[in-house]
Design a protein around this motif. Structure first.
Motif, PDB file in Angstrom:
ATOM      1  N   GLY A  92      42.675  41.536  46.276  1.00 54.24           N
ATOM      2  CA  GLY A  92      43.050  41.267  44.884  1.00 54.24           C
ATOM      3  C   GLY A  92      44.339  40.484  44.886  1.00 54.24           C
ATOM      4  O   GLY A  92      44.883  40.197  45.951  1.00 54.24           O
ATOM      5  N   PRO A  93      44.849  40.141  43.681  1.00 56.90           N
ATOM      6  CA  PRO A  93      46.084  39.360  43.616  1.00 56.90           C
ATOM      7  C   PRO A  93      47.328  40.176  43.968  1.00 56.90           C
ATOM      8  O   PRO A  93      48.413  39.617  44.119  1.00 56.90           O
ATOM      9  CB  PRO A  93      46.147  38.894  42.171  1.00 56.90           C
ATOM     10  N   GLY A  94      47.185  41.500  44.134  1.00 56.46           N
ATOM     11  CA  GLY A  94      48.374  42.301  44.437  1.00 56.46           C
ATOM     12  C   GLY A  94      49.159  42.559  43.159  1.00 56.46           C
ATOM     13  O   GLY A  94      48.772  42.108  42.093  1.00 56.46           O
ATOM     14  N   GLU A 107      52.950  33.595  43.317  1.00 56.91           N
ATOM     15  CA  GLU A 107      52.573  32.335  42.681  1.00 56.91           C
ATOM     16  C   GLU A 107      51.070  32.165  42.573  1.00 56.91           C
ATOM     17  O   GLU A 107      50.341  32.467  43.519  1.00 56.91           O
ATOM     18  CB  GLU A 107      53.150  31.151  43.484  1.00 56.91           C
ATOM     19  N   LYS A 108      50.627  31.668  41.426  1.00 56.61           N
ATOM     20  CA  LYS A 108      49.232  31.265  41.223  1.00 56.61           C
ATOM     21  C   LYS A 108      48.242  32.281  41.805  1.00 56.61           C
ATOM     22  O   LYS A 108      47.448  31.953  42.695  1.00 56.61           O
ATOM     23  CB  LYS A 108      48.979  29.894  41.866  1.00 56.61           C
ATOM     24  N   PRO A 109      48.303  33.554  41.339  1.00 52.98           N
ATOM     25  CA  PRO A 109      47.452  34.592  41.938  1.00 52.98           C
ATOM     26  C   PRO A 109      45.953  34.271  41.916  1.00 52.98           C
ATOM     27  O   PRO A 109      45.243  34.557  42.869  1.00 52.98           O
ATOM     28  CB  PRO A 109      47.766  35.823  41.092  1.00 52.98           C
ATOM     29  N   GLY A 151      39.361  42.764  43.730  1.00 51.58           N
ATOM     30  CA  GLY A 151      39.965  43.692  42.771  1.00 51.58           C
ATOM     31  C   GLY A 151      40.409  42.876  41.565  1.00 51.58           C
ATOM     32  O   GLY A 151      41.248  41.986  41.719  1.00 51.58           O
ATOM     33  N   ALA A 152      39.826  43.145  40.397  1.00 48.15           N
ATOM     34  CA  ALA A 152      40.096  42.264  39.249  1.00 48.15           C
ATOM     35  C   ALA A 152      40.125  43.045  37.953  1.00 48.15           C
ATOM     36  O   ALA A 152      39.421  44.050  37.807  1.00 48.15           O
ATOM     37  CB  ALA A 152      39.023  41.195  39.151  1.00 48.15           C
ATOM     38  N   GLN A 153      40.968  42.568  37.021  1.00 50.40           N
ATOM     39  CA  GLN A 153      40.965  43.140  35.672  1.00 50.40           C
ATOM     40  C   GLN A 153      41.015  42.025  34.617  1.00 50.40           C
ATOM     41  O   GLN A 153      40.409  42.134  33.573  1.00 50.40           O
ATOM     42  CB  GLN A 153      42.196  44.034  35.489  1.00 50.40           C
ATOM     43  N   LEU A 169      35.883  45.153  42.119  1.00 49.60           N
ATOM     44  CA  LEU A 169      36.437  46.507  41.953  1.00 49.60           C
ATOM     45  C   LEU A 169      37.344  46.448  40.731  1.00 49.60           C
ATOM     46  O   LEU A 169      38.383  45.781  40.767  1.00 49.60           O
ATOM     47  CB  LEU A 169      37.251  46.896  43.189  1.00 49.60           C
ATOM     48  N   VAL A 170      36.908  47.071  39.635  1.00 50.88           N
ATOM     49  CA  VAL A 170      37.671  46.988  38.395  1.00 50.88           C
ATOM     50  C   VAL A 170      38.392  48.313  38.157  1.00 50.88           C
ATOM     51  O   VAL A 170      37.746  49.359  38.031  1.00 50.88           O
ATOM     52  CB  VAL A 170      36.751  46.680  37.191  1.00 50.88           C
ATOM     53  N   ASN A 171      39.733  48.240  38.117  1.00 57.10           N
ATOM     54  CA  ASN A 171      40.568  49.428  37.944  1.00 57.10           C
ATOM     55  C   ASN A 171      40.462  49.916  36.503  1.00 57.10           C
ATOM     56  O   ASN A 171      41.276  49.532  35.657  1.00 57.10           O
ATOM     57  CB  ASN A 171      42.030  49.004  38.199  1.00 57.10           C
TER      58      ASN A 171
HETATM   59  C1  F42 Z   1      46.798  38.029  38.472  1.00 56.20           C
HETATM   60  C2  F42 Z   1      46.182  38.849  37.396  1.00 56.20           C
HETATM   61  O1  F42 Z   1      44.865  39.243  37.835  1.00 56.20           O
HETATM   62  P1  F42 Z   1      44.305  40.683  37.490  1.00 56.20           P
HETATM   63  O2  F42 Z   1      42.874  40.769  37.804  1.00 56.20           O
HETATM   64  O3  F42 Z   1      44.703  41.061  36.114  1.00 56.20           O
HETATM   65  O4  F42 Z   1      45.111  41.571  38.566  1.00 56.20           O
HETATM   66  C3  F42 Z   1      45.353  42.914  38.286  1.00 56.20           C
HETATM   67  C4  F42 Z   1      44.965  43.730  39.528  1.00 56.20           C
HETATM   68  O5  F42 Z   1      43.583  43.555  39.768  1.00 56.20           O
HETATM   69  C5  F42 Z   1      45.737  43.330  40.744  1.00 56.20           C
HETATM   70  O6  F42 Z   1      47.102  43.529  40.519  1.00 56.20           O
HETATM   71  C6  F42 Z   1      45.241  44.151  41.961  1.00 56.20           C
HETATM   72  O7  F42 Z   1      45.804  43.632  43.133  1.00 56.20           O
HETATM   73  C7  F42 Z   1      45.658  45.606  41.773  1.00 56.20           C
HETATM   74  N1  F42 Z   1      45.077  46.495  42.822  1.00 56.20           N
HETATM   75  C8  F42 Z   1      45.809  46.768  43.934  1.00 56.20           C
HETATM   76  N2  F42 Z   1      46.938  46.057  44.189  1.00 56.20           N
HETATM   77  C9  F42 Z   1      47.658  46.295  45.320  1.00 56.20           C
HETATM   78  O8  F42 Z   1      48.647  45.618  45.543  1.00 56.20           O
HETATM   79  N3  F42 Z   1      47.263  47.262  46.216  1.00 56.20           N
HETATM   80  C10 F42 Z   1      46.145  48.005  46.039  1.00 56.20           C
HETATM   81  O9  F42 Z   1      45.823  48.839  46.885  1.00 56.20           O
HETATM   82  C11 F42 Z   1      45.351  47.770  44.860  1.00 56.20           C
HETATM   83  C12 F42 Z   1      44.159  48.453  44.606  1.00 56.20           C
HETATM   84  C13 F42 Z   1      43.334  48.045  43.545  1.00 56.20           C
HETATM   85  C14 F42 Z   1      42.052  48.573  43.383  1.00 56.20           C
HETATM   86  C15 F42 Z   1      41.222  48.106  42.381  1.00 56.20           C
HETATM   87  C16 F42 Z   1      41.688  47.124  41.485  1.00 56.20           C
HETATM   88  O10 F42 Z   1      40.891  46.673  40.497  1.00 56.20           O
HETATM   89  C17 F42 Z   1      42.979  46.600  41.607  1.00 56.20           C
HETATM   90  C18 F42 Z   1      43.810  47.045  42.634  1.00 56.20           C
HETATM   91  C19 F42 Z   1      46.072  37.981  36.158  1.00 56.20           C
HETATM   92  O11 F42 Z   1      47.045  37.790  35.470  1.00 56.20           O
HETATM   93  N4  F42 Z   1      44.900  37.399  35.967  1.00 56.20           N
HETATM   94  C20 F42 Z   1      44.663  36.432  34.881  1.00 56.20           C
HETATM   95  C21 F42 Z   1      44.778  35.008  35.467  1.00 56.20           C
HETATM   96  C22 F42 Z   1      46.183  34.529  35.570  1.00 56.20           C
HETATM   97  C23 F42 Z   1      46.097  33.035  35.822  1.00 56.20           C
HETATM   98  O12 F42 Z   1      45.396  32.321  35.122  1.00 56.20           O
HETATM   99  N5  F42 Z   1      46.793  32.555  36.868  1.00 56.20           N
HETATM  100  C24 F42 Z   1      46.692  31.139  37.158  1.00 56.20           C
HETATM  101  C25 F42 Z   1      47.912  30.352  36.764  1.00 56.20           C
HETATM  102  C26 F42 Z   1      49.005  31.172  36.113  1.00 56.20           C
HETATM  103  C27 F42 Z   1      50.196  31.137  36.947  1.00 56.20           C
HETATM  104  O13 F42 Z   1      50.819  30.056  37.021  1.00 56.20           O
HETATM  105  O14 F42 Z   1      50.448  32.201  37.590  1.00 56.20           O
HETATM  106  C28 F42 Z   1      46.506  30.996  38.656  1.00 56.20           C
HETATM  107  O15 F42 Z   1      46.768  31.998  39.365  1.00 56.20           O
HETATM  108  O16 F42 Z   1      46.142  29.906  39.045  1.00 56.20           O
HETATM  109  C29 F42 Z   1      43.245  36.564  34.411  1.00 56.20           C
HETATM  110  O17 F42 Z   1      42.440  37.084  35.192  1.00 56.20           O
HETATM  111  O18 F42 Z   1      42.922  36.114  33.291  1.00 56.20           O
END
Ligand code: F42
Length: 319
Positions: A92-94, A107-109, A151-153, A169-171
């Motif tokens: 996942g993006p951490g 950066e840019k997850p 891992g995504a939300q 894997l959705v938390n």
């Molecule tokens: C980055 C973030 O993605 P997200 O899916 O919400 O991330 C939330 C979590 O999934 C993420 O933190 C995971 O790593 C957390 N996580 C764990 N994180 C950990 O560090 N350790 C773990 O053990 C862990 C377990 C875990 C289990 C299940 C799970 O679903 C998540 C888990 C987000 O903001 N997403 C946006 C996208 C953001 C975006 O558009 N970014 C662009 C540009 C923006 C920019 O400039 O940053 C890009 O990256 O290119 C979206 O999905 O709409």
């Protein structure tokens, strides 16, 4: 399909013992979280590989920042070899807080996860990788077949998981979150010309089962508090949780005042952000989650007031 998560915040040999219990209880997959301040995820998975013989073993979840993706490929391929082909890579993006503490720029997850999955696909196929940030990296041993889950939300991460991953894997622990997430994952699969059924959708829940529902709810509180504190506004409003209610929890956690944080956790928050109660109550929530298109339930922390007892109880009365 049922999985269980262990946080390696206790000795790996103890986690190995719990993993064997979980395998005997009937779980299909075991996920180990990856945070720098806990035991190393791959050392723990190696112990689990030796302690078990059937369950699949996954990183739940690693990230593309704290390890170079070629090292991740070598590590998960080693677990696959030790376990006789039972490894799954969850990435996942951490999370930002962790990376701030480590001095890593987050950066840019989205792009980072996308590039690392592309590089991993090639590395695990023993190819020489040019691009995706690599300049000729190549494994010197065969990795075998290793599914990659994300891992995504967030909406974009969910859709991307549908496009490129074998599973997501959705938390989350509430059906409303999956009524939101499942269509996005399926949309991603369709955009990539894939059959959406190819993508395993896992509800990575916070779970707390006990014969005594109050004890179960109480045990879930601290995990729920951290989830509330880390939840984006969109998720809170989806469940009618006022920003001020959540802020009270976040403020208390930021001050390290866990007593006040627990006091600020409402029964609604426990219901929304965990599967907790008696086995019958937990099974009812599991059925609601499966009805949204979820295909795997991962029993996440705390599991219950007494982990061993709850693993056996879940095995006997819920799986
Ligand atoms: C980055 C973030 O993605 P997200 O899916 O919400 O991330 C939330 C979590 O999934 C993420 O933190 C995971 O790593 C957390 N996580 C764990 N994180 C950990 O560090 N350790 C773990 O053990 C862990 C377990 C875990 C289990 C299940 C799970 O679903 C998540 C888990 C987000 O903001 N997403 C946006 C996208 C953001 C975006 O558009 N970014 C662009 C540009 C923006 C920019 O400039 O940053 C890009 O990256 O290119 C979206 O999905 O709409």
């Amino acid at each position: 399909m049922f999985g269980i998560e262990f946080v390696p915040n206790e000795p790996a040999l103890k986690v190995g013992y719990m993993a064997k219990l979980a395998e005997d209880a009937g779980f299909d997959t075991i996920w180990i979280t990856d945070h720098y301040n806990n035991r190393d995820v791959y050392s723990t998975l190696a112990i689990l590989a030796l302690a078990t013989s059937r369950v699949r073993l996954g990183t739940g979840v690693t990230n593309p920042y704290t390890r170079n993706v070629a090292v991740t490929a070598s590590s998960i391929a080693s677990i696959n070899e030790i376990s006789g082909g039972r490894a799954i890579l969850g990435i996942g993006p951490g999370d930002k807080a962790t990376f701030d503490a480590m001095g890593i720029a987050w950066e840019k997850p989205l792009s980072a996860v996308r590039d690392s999955v592309a590089a991993l696909r090639e590395l695990l196929a023993k190819k020489r990788v040019e691009g995706h940030g690599m300049a000729g990296a190549q494994l010197a041993f065969s990795a075998g077949k290793i599914p990659i889950y994300i891992g995504a939300q967030g909406p974009k991460m969910l859709e991307m998981a549908g496009m490129i991953a074998d599973g997501v894997l959705v938390n989350a622990s509430h059906p409303d979150d999956f009524k939101y997430a499942v269509p996005l994952v399926r949309q991603g699969a369709e955009k990539a010309g894939r059959d959406p059924k190819e993508v395993e959708i896992s509800a990575y829940t916070s779970f707390s089962a006990d014969k005594n529902p109050d004890k179960a709810a109480n045990e879930a509180k601290i995990v729920v508090a951290f989830i509330v504190a880390g939840s984006p506004e969109t998720v809170l409003s989806r469940h009618g949780i006022e920003a001020e209610e959540a802020a009270a929890v976040s403020r208390a956690i930021a001050k390290g005042d866990f007593g006040s944080a627990l006091a600020a956790v409402t029964s609604t928050m426990i219901d929304v952000f965990s599967v907790s109660g008696t086995p019958v109550e937990c099974r009812a929530r599991v059925d609601e989650l499966l009805a949204t298109g979820v295909t795997q339930i991962v029993v996440g922390s705390p599991i219950g007031p007494n982990k061993e007892r709850s693993i056996k109880l879940i095995g006997k009365e819920i799986l």
